[in-house]
Scaffold this motif. Structure first.
Motif, short mmCIF file in Angstrom:
data_model
loop_
_atom_site.label_atom_id
_atom_site.label_comp_id
_atom_site.label_asym_id
_atom_site.label_seq_id
_atom_site.Cartn_x
_atom_site.Cartn_y
_atom_site.Cartn_z
N THR A 6 0.71 -1.25 -0.04
CA THR A 6 -0.02 -0.05 -0.07
C THR A 6 0.86 1.27 0.01
O THR A 6 2.31 1.30 0.18
N SER A 7 0.37 2.52 -0.15
CA SER A 7 1.07 3.85 -0.30
C SER A 7 1.69 3.97 1.21
O SER A 7 3.04 4.51 1.23
N SER A 8 1.05 3.69 2.30
CA SER A 8 1.62 3.65 3.52
C SER A 8 3.08 2.71 3.71
O SER A 8 3.94 3.27 4.28
N GLU A 9 2.72 1.39 3.19
CA GLU A 9 3.84 0.44 3.53
C GLU A 9 4.81 0.97 2.54
O GLU A 9 5.92 0.72 2.65
N LEU A 10 4.58 1.63 1.37
CA LEU A 10 5.80 1.99 0.41
C LEU A 10 6.65 3.26 1.12
O LEU A 10 7.51 3.22 0.79
N ASP A 11 5.81 3.90 1.93
CA ASP A 11 6.51 4.96 2.59
C ASP A 11 7.71 4.54 3.64
O ASP A 11 8.65 5.08 3.59
N ARG A 12 7.16 3.34 4.24
CA ARG A 12 8.09 2.40 5.27
C ARG A 12 9.21 2.06 4.27
O ARG A 12 10.37 1.96 4.84
#
Length: 260
Positions: A6-12
Motif C-alpha cells: 500500500t502507499s503507507s507501506e511504500l513510505d516505510r
C-alpha cells in the motif's frame, strides 16, 4: 508469496531502503587496507541497532546455508561473490570487496549490495567486473515498470553481462521483497523478454546482477555459507531494491536519503 504494498507501506519501504543505502555507503567509506571483516560486521550491527531496525541475516537459516547466518552483513572478498560469512581477515591492497545488506524496519525489508576495490591498487579486471554489474543493474531497473514482465528485466540484465563477455549463473538472482527478505518472483540474471509475472505498482523487487570472470560455477566454502567462483577468479555483485510505481521504477536503496 508476492506482496503488493500500500502507499503507507511504500513510505516505510523508502525509509528502510534509505537506511540500507546509508549503512552500505558508510561501510564503504570506512573500509580500507587493514580493516577486518569482523569490524565491518560490528559496525553494521551498531548502525542497525541505532536506527531501531532489525537484521535480516542474523537468524537467517535457508536450506542452502549452514545456518543460522549469525552475522549482520555479507562480506565477500575477491573470489567470493555471495553470502560471504564475516571472518577474521584484514583487507589487503587491491582486494575486491562485496558488501550485501538486508535490513527490516517497521515491518518492511530492503536489500542492496555494492562491490569496490580497497587501497591504491585498482586492477583493471576488477573495475571492469564491477562496472558490468552496475551497468546491468541500471539496465534491469530501466526495464522495470507497470506492465513489464520479469523476463524483460532478466533479458536486460543478461544482455549487458553477456555483451561484457561474462558467463551467467542462474542459480541465484534477484527476488521479490516486502514484509520478508526473500519472496517470489525469482529474477534470473538472464532470460527471455515478454515472459513471466506482470509487474504492478506497489511491487518491491531486489535486482542483483553478479558475475565471475571466467566461470558460471560456484563452490561452497568450508564455512557452509560463502559461495566462491569454482576457478578462483574474481567476482562482483551490485544490487538495489526498487519499487514499481505508476510510471516506472523507484530506487529505494540509494545512499544519502536517510531522513533526519
Amino acid at each position: 508469496m508476492i506482496e503488493i504494498l500500500t502507499s503507507s507501506e511504500l513510505d516505510r519501504a523508502r525509509e528502510t531502503g534509505a537506511l540500507v543505502g546509508h549503512i552500505l555507503h558508510t561501510l564503504k567509506g570506512r573500509s580500507a587496507v587493514g580493516t577486518n571483516l569482523l569490524d565491518i560486521d560490528r559496525w553494521t550491527a551498531d548502525m542497525i541497532a541505532e536506527a531501531g531496525a532489525e537484521s535480516c541475516y542474523v537468524d537467517y537459516a535457508p536450506s542452502f546455508g549452514r545456518g543460522p547466518f549469525g552475522h549482520y552483513v555479507c562480506t565477500s572478498v575477491n573470489d567470493a561473490v555471495l553470502h560471504g560469512l564475516p571472518r577474521d581477515y584484514a583487507l589487503a591492497d587491491g582486494d575486491l570487496v562485496t558488501l550485501d545488506l538486508a535490513v527490516s524496519k517497521a515491518g518492511i525489508a530492503a536489500d542492496s549490495a555494492i562491490s569496490f576495490v580497497v587501497g591504491e591498487t585498482q586492477p583493471a579486471e576488477s573495475l571492469a567486473l564491477i562496472g558490468a554489474t552496475e551497468r546491468a543493474l541500471a539496465a534491469g531497473i530501466a526495464a522495470a515498470g507497470p506492465g513489464a514482465r520479469i523476463g524483460d528485466i532478466s533479458f536486460a540484465i543478461g544482455s549487458v553481462l553477456g555483451e561484457a563477455g561474462y558467463p551467467i549463473n542462474t542459480d541465484f538472482g534477484g527476488h521479490g521483497i516486502g514484509s520478508t527478505m526473500h519472496q517470489d518472483p525469482h529474477i534470473a540474471n538472464t532470460g527471455r523478454p515478454g515472459r513471466g509475472y506482470v509487474l504492478r505498482p506497489g511491487l518491491l523487487l531486489a535486482l542483483e546482477p553478479w558475475v565471475m570472470v571466467d566461470t558460471a560455477a560456484l563452490v561452497t566454502d568450508t564455512d557452509g555459507w560463502t559461495l566462491r567462483s569454482a576457478t578462483g577468479c574474481r567476482t562482483a555483485h551490485s544490487e538495489h531494491t526498487i519499487a514499481i510505481t505508476d510510471d516506472g521504477a523507484e530506487i529505494l536503496t540509494l545512499p544519502g536519503q536517510v531522513r533526519p
